[in-house]
Scaffold this motif. Structure first.
Motif, short mmCIF file in Angstrom:
data_model
loop_
_atom_site.label_atom_id
_atom_site.label_comp_id
_atom_site.label_asym_id
_atom_site.label_seq_id
_atom_site.Cartn_x
_atom_site.Cartn_y
_atom_site.Cartn_z
N GLU A 180 0.82 -1.22 0.00
CA GLU A 180 0.00 0.00 0.00
C GLU A 180 0.84 1.26 0.00
O GLU A 180 0.46 2.27 -0.60
CB GLU A 180 -0.88 0.04 1.26
N SER A 181 1.97 1.23 0.70
CA SER A 181 2.69 2.48 1.00
C SER A 181 3.91 2.73 0.15
O SER A 181 4.40 3.87 0.09
CB SER A 181 3.10 2.48 2.48
N VAL A 182 4.47 1.70 -0.51
CA VAL A 182 5.73 1.92 -1.21
C VAL A 182 5.54 2.84 -2.42
O VAL A 182 4.48 2.88 -3.04
CB VAL A 182 6.36 0.59 -1.69
N ASP A 183 6.59 3.56 -2.73
CA ASP A 183 6.60 4.42 -3.92
C ASP A 183 8.04 4.62 -4.35
O ASP A 183 8.79 5.37 -3.73
CB ASP A 183 5.93 5.76 -3.63
N THR A 184 8.43 3.92 -5.41
CA THR A 184 9.79 4.05 -5.93
C THR A 184 9.85 4.90 -7.19
O THR A 184 10.86 4.91 -7.89
CB THR A 184 10.40 2.66 -6.23
N THR A 185 8.78 5.63 -7.48
CA THR A 185 8.73 6.43 -8.70
C THR A 185 9.95 7.34 -8.82
O THR A 185 10.55 7.46 -9.89
CB THR A 185 7.44 7.26 -8.74
#
Length: 253
Positions: A180-185
C-alpha cells in the motif's frame, strides 16, 4: 533502526543473484523452480521475509537483503525482484549502488495503483478476521490468468483453495501493508545498471501497465512479456527461465 530479520540460504557458485519475493509469497513459492537452474551458474542468495508481525519498511527490507548477501560472502550481485520484490530491488540499487550490478523486475510496480491497493486492503481485512478460506479464494482468483484458471477442473480449484488455507505465510498482512505504501517512482530515473522488466500480460493483480511504466521510466531498461497471470512462473516456467538466463548471460551478470 533494528535490522529486519531474514531467513537466508545461499546455493550455487559464480556471480551473485539476490532474490526478492512478493507479498504473501515465499522464496519457495515464487522462485523454487528457478533456483536450481540459477544455482548451476550463479551464487543464489534467497531470503524469506519475516514470518511474524514485525513492521516492514522498504528501506529496511532493501538493506536487509543486501546485508544477507554480503554476510553470505556475495559482495556484488544482480537483484531479481518479483511483485513487491521489484520495489525492494529498485530501492536496493539506489541505496547500494556499489553492490547491485543488475536488476530483473518481474510483474512489478513503482507504486500500487488503486486496484492493487484495494486488493491488499481486502487481504488485510480478511486476515485480521481470520477468514483464511475467503482469503485463499480471493488470492487464487488473482493469481493466474483467466484462461489458465478456467482451464482447470473445478475439483482441482477447490483443492487449491483448501491447500491455500493452511499455507498462508506469516507476515503476509505486514507485506500487504507495505504494498500500500511503497513508492519508488522517484528512484527509477536513478537506476544506472542493466535492467530487465518482465511483464505478465494477463496479470489480474498487478495491472500490466505498471511494468510498461517501469520499462519506460528506467533509463535503458529492456522489456520482455510473458502471456500469463501474476504467478507466471507456474504458467510459463520454461519461458521465464529462458528470459532470466538470457539476460544474465548477455550482460555477463
Amino acid at each position: 533502526m533494528t535490522a529486519i530479520p531474514l531467513q537466508t540460504t545461499v546455493t550455487g557458485s559464480g556471480p551473485g543473484v539476490v532474490l526478492a519475493h512478493g507479498a504473501g509469497g515465499t522464496i519457495d513459492t515464487n522462485f523454487g523452480a528457478l533456483i536450481p537452474a540459477l544455482a548451476a551458474t550463479h551464487t543464489v542468495v534467497a531470503s524469506d521475509y519475516p514470518d511474524s508481525d514485525i513492521q516492514l519498511t522498504l528501506d529496511g527490507l532493501a538493506d536487509a537483503l543486501v546485508a544477507a548477501a554480503v554476510d553470505g560472502g556475495v559482495e556484488q550481485f544482480t537483484v531479481l525482484g518479483y511483485s513487491l520484490g521489484s520495489t525492494v530491488a529498485v530501492r536496493a540499487a539506489v541505496r547500494h549502488p556499489e553492490r547491485v550490478r543488475g536488476l530483473i523486475l518481474a510483474a512489478g510496480f513503482a507504486k500500487a495503483d488503486n486496484r492493487a491497493r484495494l486488493a491488499v486492503q481486502i487481504w488485510q481485512d480478511l486476515l485480521s478476521r481470520g477468514d483464511n478460506t475467503t482469503f485463499s479464494r480471493l488470492t487464487l482468483s488473482q493469481a493466474f490468468s483467466a484462461a489458465f484458471l478456467n482451464g482447470l477442473p473445478a475439483v482441482q480449484v477447490d483443492e487449491f483453495v483448501r491447500a491455500g488455507v493452511t499455507a498462508i505465510p506469516g507476515g503476509t498482512s505486514q507485506q500487504a501493508s507495505l504494498v500500500e505504501s511503497v513508492d519508488t517512482t522517484g528512484d527509477l530515473g536513478r537506476i544506472a545498471v542493466p535492467t530487465l522488466v518482465v511483464n505478465a500480460t494477463e496479470d489480474l493483480l498487478i495491472d500490466p501497465a505498471n511494468s510498461r511504466f517501469l520499462a519506460d521510466t528506467i533509463p535503458g531498461a529492456e522489456y520482455a512479456e510473458i502471456a500469463a497471470g501474476h504467478v507466471f512462473m507456474a504458467e510459463q516456467p520454461g519461458q521465464w527461465r529462458k528470459i532470466v538466463e538470457d539476460f544474465l548471460a548477455r550482460h555477463q551478470l
